[in-house]
Scaffold this motif. Structure first.
Motif, PDB file in Angstrom:
ATOM      1  N   ILE A   1       0.870  -1.167   0.000  1.00 54.63           N
ATOM      2  CA  ILE A   1       0.000   0.000   0.000  1.00 54.63           C
ATOM      3  C   ILE A   1       0.912   1.223   0.000  1.00 54.63           C
ATOM      4  O   ILE A   1       1.894   1.275   0.747  1.00 54.63           O
ATOM      5  CB  ILE A   1      -0.914   0.024   1.245  1.00 54.63           C
ATOM      6  CG1 ILE A   1      -1.801  -1.221   1.277  1.00 54.63           C
ATOM      7  CG2 ILE A   1      -1.750   1.294   1.268  1.00 54.63           C
ATOM      8  CD1 ILE A   1      -2.581  -1.394   2.577  1.00 54.63           C
ATOM      9  N   LEU A   2       0.590   2.205  -0.824  1.00 56.17           N
ATOM     10  CA  LEU A   2       1.341   3.460  -0.897  1.00 56.17           C
ATOM     11  C   LEU A   2       0.391   4.575  -0.480  1.00 56.17           C
ATOM     12  O   LEU A   2      -0.695   4.707  -1.056  1.00 56.17           O
ATOM     13  CB  LEU A   2       1.855   3.681  -2.320  1.00 56.17           C
ATOM     14  CG  LEU A   2       2.722   4.892  -2.597  1.00 56.17           C
ATOM     15  CD1 LEU A   2       4.034   4.811  -1.816  1.00 56.17           C
ATOM     16  CD2 LEU A   2       3.007   5.003  -4.098  1.00 56.17           C
TER      17      LEU A   2
ATOM     18  N   ARG B   1      12.343   6.703  -6.489  1.00 60.32           N
ATOM     19  CA  ARG B   1      12.170   5.746  -5.392  1.00 60.32           C
ATOM     20  C   ARG B   1      10.874   4.952  -5.582  1.00 60.32           C
ATOM     21  O   ARG B   1      10.824   3.754  -5.328  1.00 60.32           O
ATOM     22  CB  ARG B   1      12.178   6.475  -4.043  1.00 60.32           C
ATOM     23  CG  ARG B   1      11.908   5.570  -2.857  1.00 60.32           C
ATOM     24  CD  ARG B   1      13.040   4.546  -2.659  1.00 60.32           C
ATOM     25  NE  ARG B   1      12.715   3.651  -1.564  1.00 60.32           N
ATOM     26  CZ  ARG B   1      12.401   2.360  -1.721  1.00 60.32           C
ATOM     27  NH1 ARG B   1      12.379   1.811  -2.913  1.00 60.32           N
ATOM     28  NH2 ARG B   1      12.100   1.618  -0.689  1.00 60.32           N
ATOM     29  N   ILE B   2       9.830   5.607  -6.049  1.00 59.63           N
ATOM     30  CA  ILE B   2       8.559   4.921  -6.280  1.00 59.63           C
ATOM     31  C   ILE B   2       8.679   3.968  -7.467  1.00 59.63           C
ATOM     32  O   ILE B   2       8.156   2.853  -7.412  1.00 59.63           O
ATOM     33  CB  ILE B   2       7.413   5.934  -6.444  1.00 59.63           C
ATOM     34  CG1 ILE B   2       7.197   6.632  -5.089  1.00 59.63           C
ATOM     35  CG2 ILE B   2       6.139   5.256  -6.931  1.00 59.63           C
ATOM     36  CD1 ILE B   2       6.233   7.769  -5.100  1.00 59.63           C
ATOM     37  N   ARG B   3       9.393   4.364  -8.499  1.00 61.83           N
ATOM     38  CA  ARG B   3       9.631   3.440  -9.621  1.00 61.83           C
ATOM     39  C   ARG B   3      10.400   2.203  -9.143  1.00 61.83           C
ATOM     40  O   ARG B   3      10.104   1.082  -9.540  1.00 61.83           O
ATOM     41  CB  ARG B   3      10.391   4.145 -10.736  1.00 61.83           C
ATOM     42  CG  ARG B   3       9.540   5.061 -11.567  1.00 61.83           C
ATOM     43  CD  ARG B   3      10.310   5.587 -12.785  1.00 61.83           C
ATOM     44  NE  ARG B   3       9.445   6.408 -13.599  1.00 61.83           N
ATOM     45  CZ  ARG B   3       9.576   7.729 -13.741  1.00 61.83           C
ATOM     46  NH1 ARG B   3      10.566   8.368 -13.143  1.00 61.83           N
ATOM     47  NH2 ARG B   3       8.730   8.399 -14.496  1.00 61.83           N
ATOM     48  N   GLN B   4      11.390   2.421  -8.280  1.00 59.64           N
ATOM     49  CA  GLN B   4      12.163   1.316  -7.728  1.00 59.64           C
ATOM     50  C   GLN B   4      11.260   0.408  -6.897  1.00 59.64           C
ATOM     51  O   GLN B   4      11.336  -0.822  -7.016  1.00 59.64           O
ATOM     52  CB  GLN B   4      13.300   1.862  -6.861  1.00 59.64           C
ATOM     53  CG  GLN B   4      14.132   0.788  -6.200  1.00 59.64           C
ATOM     54  CD  GLN B   4      15.166   1.383  -5.244  1.00 59.64           C
ATOM     55  OE1 GLN B   4      15.262   2.589  -5.052  1.00 59.64           O
ATOM     56  NE2 GLN B   4      15.933   0.512  -4.618  1.00 59.64           N
ATOM     57  N   LEU B   5      10.406   0.995  -6.078  1.00 63.49           N
ATOM     58  CA  LEU B   5       9.462   0.227  -5.266  1.00 63.49           C
ATOM     59  C   LEU B   5       8.556  -0.612  -6.168  1.00 63.49           C
ATOM     60  O   LEU B   5       8.322  -1.788  -5.903  1.00 63.49           O
ATOM     61  CB  LEU B   5       8.637   1.180  -4.406  1.00 63.49           C
ATOM     62  CG  LEU B   5       7.651   0.557  -3.433  1.00 63.49           C
ATOM     63  CD1 LEU B   5       8.384  -0.227  -2.359  1.00 63.49           C
ATOM     64  CD2 LEU B   5       6.795   1.662  -2.802  1.00 63.49           C
ATOM     65  N   LYS B   6       8.109  -0.022  -7.260  1.00 69.11           N
ATOM     66  CA  LYS B   6       7.257  -0.714  -8.233  1.00 69.11           C
ATOM     67  C   LYS B   6       7.997  -1.912  -8.837  1.00 69.11           C
ATOM     68  O   LYS B   6       7.425  -2.986  -9.007  1.00 69.11           O
ATOM     69  CB  LYS B   6       6.834   0.286  -9.317  1.00 69.11           C
ATOM     70  CG  LYS B   6       5.774  -0.170 -10.253  1.00 69.11           C
ATOM     71  CD  LYS B   6       5.370   0.984 -11.185  1.00 69.11           C
ATOM     72  CE  LYS B   6       4.390   0.538 -12.226  1.00 69.11           C
ATOM     73  NZ  LYS B   6       3.960   1.620 -13.108  1.00 69.11           N
TER      74      LYS B   6
ATOM     75  N   GLU C   1       3.737  11.957 -13.593  1.00 67.98           N
ATOM     76  CA  GLU C   1       4.995  11.275 -13.915  1.00 67.98           C
ATOM     77  C   GLU C   1       4.774  10.043 -14.796  1.00 67.98           C
ATOM     78  O   GLU C   1       5.733   9.388 -15.191  1.00 67.98           O
ATOM     79  CB  GLU C   1       5.710  10.840 -12.625  1.00 67.98           C
ATOM     80  CG  GLU C   1       6.060  11.966 -11.698  1.00 67.98           C
ATOM     81  CD  GLU C   1       7.329  12.694 -12.079  1.00 67.98           C
ATOM     82  OE1 GLU C   1       7.952  12.346 -13.105  1.00 67.98           O
ATOM     83  OE2 GLU C   1       7.699  13.625 -11.345  1.00 67.98           O
ATOM     84  N   GLY C   2       3.513   9.688 -15.047  1.00 69.32           N
ATOM     85  CA  GLY C   2       3.216   8.502 -15.863  1.00 69.32           C
ATOM     86  C   GLY C   2       3.478   7.197 -15.137  1.00 69.32           C
ATOM     87  O   GLY C   2       3.725   6.174 -15.774  1.00 69.32           O
ATOM     88  N   VAL C   3       3.421   7.204 -13.804  1.00 67.10           N
ATOM     89  CA  VAL C   3       3.730   6.025 -13.010  1.00 67.10           C
ATOM     90  C   VAL C   3       2.464   5.277 -12.578  1.00 67.10           C
ATOM     91  O   VAL C   3       2.509   4.096 -12.287  1.00 67.10           O
ATOM     92  CB  VAL C   3       4.559   6.423 -11.760  1.00 67.10           C
ATOM     93  CG1 VAL C   3       4.925   5.225 -10.915  1.00 67.10           C
ATOM     94  CG2 VAL C   3       5.824   7.151 -12.184  1.00 67.10           C
TER      95      VAL C   3
END
Length: 187
Positions: free
Chosen positions: A45-46, A103-108, A130-132
């Motif tokens: 969960i984010l 950091r969120i891309r890495q978490l993903k 950001e297109g994430v």
């Protein structure tokens, strides 16, 4: 690699700040099924800081007898985004610090399943920009509030593609969106 899926409860005029306006509509069991579908593949969960601060005291003491969603919120790892996040005192919670898209891309990339976002409007707007964000599920209530924070500010230009839609018996409309294809108008 997982995907990031967010959901928001909104008024017709796009307000989400205080979801207490939703209480008078009840919770249609089909909404629960839809949310279970959104969270079903999630391994994390984010949350933004404000949502975390609202959720922690509301969920930490709940059991499955109180709410069928309690095990998901209490047992799943929660990552909190926010520069001034207070000390984390809710099981399986971890501070990520200030918003950092890398950091969120890495978490993903690291997650074995999907990542679920509830509320956290500022975070959702940033992820969209950001297109994430992979999907945005809006539960639109038949009410105009006139005040409160709106999910999208005046002047924001966000293009999304409608994936599904559903109307519940309590008058709430569920609209599921994904990223719009680049360079193409959406339907």
């Amino acid at each position: 690699m997982g995907q990031i899926h967010a959901h928001e409860f909104l008024s017709l005029d796009g307000r989400f700040e205080d979801p207490s306006f939703t209480f008078e509509y009840g919770f249609d069991p089909k909404m629960g099924e839809t949310l279970a579908g959104i969270t079903g593949n999630s391994s994390a969960i984010l949350l933004g800081r404000k949502t975390f601060e609202m959720f922690a005291p509301a969920w930490a003491g709940r059991t499955v007898e109180d709410d069928p969603g309690a095990p998901f919120f209490n047992d799943t790892t929660k990552y909190v985004v926010g520069a001034n996040t207070p000390a984390v005192d809710w099981a399986n919670s971890e501070r990520l610090g200030a918003y950092d898209v890398d950091r969120i891309r890495q978490l993903k990339e690291e997650q074995p399943g999907d990542i679920y976002v509830s509320g956290s409007g500022q975070l959702v707007r940033a992820l969209l920009g950001e297109g994430v964000l992979d999907s945005l599920d809006l539960f639109v209530y038949p009410r105009v509030l006139g005040t409160g924070e709106r999910l999208f500010a005046d002047g924001e230009d966000v293009r999304l593609a409608l994936l599904t839609q559903e109307t519940y018996d309590n008058g709430v409309v569920h609209l599921a969106y994904g990223p719009a294809p680049q360079g193409e108008p959406t339907a």
